[in-house]
Write a protein that holds these residues in place. Structure first.
Motif, short mmCIF file in Angstrom:
data_model
loop_
_atom_site.label_atom_id
_atom_site.label_comp_id
_atom_site.label_asym_id
_atom_site.label_seq_id
_atom_site.Cartn_x
_atom_site.Cartn_y
_atom_site.Cartn_z
N LEU A 146 -4.06 -2.48 -11.54
CA LEU A 146 -4.53 -3.00 -10.43
C LEU A 146 -5.32 -2.39 -9.55
O LEU A 146 -5.56 -1.25 -9.70
N PRO A 147 -6.01 -2.95 -8.68
CA PRO A 147 -6.93 -2.43 -7.78
C PRO A 147 -6.16 -1.57 -6.93
O PRO A 147 -4.95 -1.66 -6.69
N ASP A 148 -6.88 -0.43 -6.47
CA ASP A 148 -5.97 0.69 -5.72
C ASP A 148 -5.06 -0.07 -4.32
O ASP A 148 -4.15 0.29 -4.23
N GLU A 149 -6.15 -1.02 -3.65
CA GLU A 149 -5.38 -1.28 -2.52
C GLU A 149 -4.09 -2.27 -2.82
O GLU A 149 -3.11 -2.32 -1.97
N ARG A 150 -4.37 -3.27 -3.82
CA ARG A 150 -3.19 -4.00 -4.19
C ARG A 150 -2.10 -2.90 -4.68
O ARG A 150 -0.97 -3.24 -4.45
N ARG A 151 -2.18 -1.81 -5.30
CA ARG A 151 -1.17 -1.17 -5.98
C ARG A 151 -0.52 -0.43 -4.71
O ARG A 151 0.61 -0.23 -4.84
N ASP A 152 -1.38 -0.03 -3.80
CA ASP A 152 -0.87 0.73 -2.69
C ASP A 152 0.18 -0.30 -1.82
O ASP A 152 1.15 0.16 -1.56
N ALA A 153 -0.26 -1.48 -1.79
CA ALA A 153 0.67 -2.34 -1.15
C ALA A 153 1.83 -2.53 -1.87
O ALA A 153 3.04 -2.73 -1.15
N PHE A 154 1.70 -2.84 -3.15
CA PHE A 154 2.99 -3.10 -3.91
C PHE A 154 3.82 -1.89 -4.01
O PHE A 154 5.02 -2.05 -3.55
N ARG A 186 1.63 -9.04 -7.62
CA ARG A 186 2.81 -9.66 -8.28
C ARG A 186 2.20 -10.50 -9.31
O ARG A 186 2.63 -10.76 -10.66
N ALA A 187 1.18 -11.32 -9.00
CA ALA A 187 0.84 -12.43 -9.97
C ALA A 187 0.14 -11.74 -11.08
O ALA A 187 0.18 -12.10 -12.26
N THR A 188 -0.63 -10.71 -10.83
CA THR A 188 -1.45 -10.20 -11.88
C THR A 188 -0.39 -9.26 -12.91
O THR A 188 -0.47 -9.43 -14.12
N LEU A 189 0.84 -8.78 -12.35
CA LEU A 189 1.50 -8.02 -12.86
C LEU A 189 2.51 -8.85 -13.88
O LEU A 189 2.64 -8.71 -14.96
N MET A 190 2.69 -10.25 -13.40
CA MET A 190 3.44 -11.15 -14.25
C MET A 190 2.63 -11.72 -15.35
O MET A 190 3.13 -11.65 -16.62
N ASP A 191 1.36 -11.85 -15.18
CA ASP A 191 0.37 -12.29 -16.08
C ASP A 191 0.35 -11.14 -17.46
O ASP A 191 0.47 -11.37 -18.37
N LEU A 192 0.37 -9.71 -16.71
CA LEU A 192 0.33 -8.79 -17.77
C LEU A 192 1.67 -8.77 -18.49
O LEU A 192 1.71 -8.32 -19.77
N LEU A 193 2.86 -9.02 -17.97
CA LEU A 193 4.17 -8.78 -18.68
C LEU A 193 4.14 -10.23 -19.57
O LEU A 193 4.65 -9.83 -20.66
#
Length: 204
Positions: A146-154, A186-193
């Motif tokens: 994930l990009p840093d800002e999205r990972r930080d928020a997650f 979350r959308a990116t992680l679901m795609d990766l899963l």
């Protein structure tokens, strides 16, 4: 390896709100000189600070020192804490600044060698040989994409458990921006899963 479902916010079905009220009360009491309150404050939030610093820090050797630095800064600034936000959000803001300051200090010095990335710091910070440990590392591998800002928020909202408003305060951005970053993460992680599960299904 089975990868766990994405974690949901700890705000649902738990006592996070009550814990935030307690830690904020302890911080205010500690500001008034209550030594027992200082101990309760540090114990209650040490794990969250350590975990958050580990997610941000690129040097696993520095995680403990940065967590300690965070509390030293916080205790030295308690006289300015008025309880307008939760003590946890206030403390994590200090942790973020401590990590940023460490990066600035490191950037001003010549690098003698490469350091592991943030994933290594998180892996070393977690208890090992426990059920779910390998799955947790698998999730961290996904978070690394994930990009840093999205990972930080997650991390702030879904792993540390901060309400969106307090995560926005820690990240110094609007609440809507935090919500957007978390949704996209979350959308990116679901795609990766889904992509991770496809080879296992094909093999079966």
């Amino acid at each position: 390896m089975t990868i766990p479902a994405l974690p949901t916010s700890r705000r649902k079905g738990d006592n996070t709100g009550a814990l935030d009220e307690s830690t904020t009360a302890w911080a205010l009491a500690a500001r008034g000189g209550d030594t027992d309150a200082v101990e309760h404050f540090v114990r209650a939030l040490h794990r969250d600070v350590h975990r958050y610093v580990a997610h941000l820090c690129a040097d696993p050797q520095a995680v403990d020192d940065l967590a300690q630095d965070t509390f030293l800064r916080a205790l030295g600034s308690l006289h300015r804490f008025e309880g307008r936000s939760s003590a946890r959000a206030w403390l994590l803001s200090i942790a973020r600044r401590a990590v940023i300051d460490s990066y600035r200090y490191a950037a001003a010095r010549p690098r003698l060698s490469d350091v592991p990335d943030w994933q290594a710091a998180v892996e070393l910070a977690q208890p090992q040989n426990l059920p779910g440990f390998d799955d947790g590392i698998a999730l961290l591998d996904l978070l690394a994409s994930l990009p840093d800002e999205r990972r930080d928020a997650f991390v702030l909202t879904q792993l540390v458990g901060l309400p969106y408003a307090e995560a926005a305060e820690v990240s110094d951005c609007p609440v809507g921006t935090v919500r957007s970053r978390v949704a996209r993460a979350r959308a990116t992680l679901m795609d990766l899963l889904d992509e991770t599960d496809k080879p296992a299904v094909a093999a079966a």
